[in-house]
Design an enzyme around this catalytic site. Sequence first.
Site, PDB file in Angstrom:
ATOM      1  CE  LYS A 138     -80.656  11.038  -3.820  1.00 17.99           C
ATOM      2  NZ  LYS A 138     -82.004  11.355  -4.312  1.00 17.99           N
ATOM      3  CG  ASP A 176     -80.410   9.008  -9.947  1.00 20.18           C
ATOM      4  OD1 ASP A 176     -79.628   9.150  -9.001  1.00 20.18           O
ATOM      5  OD2 ASP A 176     -81.584   8.610  -9.823  1.00 20.18           O
ATOM      6  CD  GLN A 234     -82.427   9.595   0.015  1.00 22.95           C
ATOM      7  OE1 GLN A 234     -81.630  10.346   0.572  1.00 22.95           O
ATOM      8  NE2 GLN A 234     -83.223   9.993  -0.953  1.00 22.95           N
TER       9      GLN A 234
END
Lengths: 354, 354
Positions: A257, A246, A205
Amino acid sequence: MTALPFPFPVVTWDDQEVVLIDQTLLPERLTWRRCGSVTSLCLAIGELAVRGAPAIGVAAGFGLALSWRLAMEKESHITGILARFQKDREQLSATRPTAVNLFWALDRLGSLAEQLVAHGKTADEIAIDLLVEAQAVLDEDVAMCRSLGMHGQQLLPDFATVLTHCNAGGLATGGYGTAVGVVFAAKESGKTISVFADETRPLLQGSRLTAWELQNQGIEVTVICDSAAASIMSQGKVDAVITGADRIAANGDVANKIGTYPLAVLANRHGVPFYVAAPGSTFDAATKTGDDIAIELRDPHEVHEFHGGRATPEGVGAWNPAFDVTPNDLISAIITEHGVVRPPYRENLAKVWK
Amino acid sequence: MTALPFPFPVVTWDDQEVVLIDQTLLPERLTWRRCGSVTSLCLAIGELAVRGAPAIGVAAGFGLALSWRLAMEKESHITGILARFQKDREQLSATRPTAVNLFWALDRLGSLAEQLVAHGKTADEIAIDLLVEAQAVLDEDVAMCRSLGMHGQQLLPDFATVLTHCNAGGLATGGYGTAVGVVFAAKESGKTISVFADETRPLLQGSRLTAWELQNQGIEVTVICDSAAASIMSQGKVDAVITGADRIAANGDVANKIGTYPLAVLANRHGVPFYVAAPGSTFDAATKTGDDIAIELRDPHEVHEFHGGRATPEGVGAWNPAFDVTPNDLISAIITEHGVVRPPYRENLAKVWK
């Protein structure tokens, strides 16, 4: 490359359709994916054409506004419209069962529709109110990220180099971003800023999305392998590490992550401030510490494969945790939409995120 | 999968040809590449069909043995043979200009040939002596790695889990390996051992090569993204981290594949011993500390691309250092062919590697 408007039009409403930047095709191609039905939107969410909990929430909001309008074409009575709407709501909720913002947005528009029906509003009136509400979900997300970004950018010097991980960017939200939003806010505030973006294996990402959006907005970005972050810090080239989150536990431990925790350890060793940028929706007061956060193990194929090729021998296993937990003592500050929160986190987070 | 003989036949001599395991095709296919001319061997080295400084050294040795034999077919006088031999030596030396063992092996066989000519030996006699010498280069490497491995395995418990990075394995050497050689030696010693292999971006030597050779020898191996090593250590699942070394400075600072230094920092934080396994050829007494080691910057395309796909947007830069430097205070011990060396390294390394 043409700069897009900023905040990015990650999810928008146009001519009775939900329009998305198709993130599965980035960075090679910038393509707009138009969803004229709830089913096509569900497909887009399932294929990760739109990803990141806040962005999914926005998409779901517009999806329900769309649902109502389509139902009006097929049903003449409001009960029939509401029944179709509820069915679409279920279909949307099944796309990404762990995305908190998805359910939050569906509940918000779903409850609104039910209330409006109960109050005897017409189908036409409800169609307008739902679209206004969906737009509000988007606008509130952008406003929250901008507020977070503006608070966060005060932590950066006028000429700053930031290292970030994964994509806590405009593409993951309504268009502004959290960790990368701090970078955009610094630029908006007239600071000169450059970024090292961890590529972020296994799904890349960082290389694919963070690098793309920074480049698009004319911010200097250099991609590095995750394992090169230590070298860059040891050379004194990083002013701050900023990542998203998160989930944040009550004591300030942060699940994010995979690869975030080692960055925090390395930042600590090199005297580089380590900041987490996250809105209140990530805070889970019911989770006491990071030890209580279950770590999702993802498909080993993400490690084995990339771009259709296979890196590991057939038959060899891979361990592929989606997240790791960074203990609160490694976090210099948590940047929120209400301001910068410093330790002790248990007390201070509870104050801003009541 | 059929287990190969061990030590692996990475580079061997067979029927007037140099035979290599083609490492560019691993792990998908185990293919033997037969080089019947010096040019084809140079091509194989250039394409990284054989890689790792010790393995390249072995290949170069056999290459000069081959050169002499081929020259004998074309020249009737020893001066003509020697002239062709010297030309091939130059061609081989140009393949990988930074591989120390390459030059060392070429000098060893080149000097031998010159001496034998000077002493009036016949071409046939010299052909035999050169092949014996090339085989000695291989055998000595295997013996050295086995000795290193046997010393190193004493550091491991009877049931051990080792984390390693890159490929300091049989494939990088004459067939036994250094860091991975310690694992093989532990198995030979009757220990039960399993390995976590960092995939090792950007070139994935861990997933491609280390995983392959451990699997081939029936040792349990699990591949992880480099950024997951911290999580595995924090769960208490790693008994030791063992890596190789590209260069060791006089004070024990170690230059090795990018990603080694963060592993050492993380091992330190989690109380996991961090070992470097390396033979005397990596020791550079003239380099005082790690600060004096120039770090090779490699082509950004290694970060941008993988398996033919492109991960980063066109026009975005990447920083791609080949190595990082681990300071000596993070290294629990250096495992050498002469035994396990503990701090203070300046004194103790000088004792074993005179």
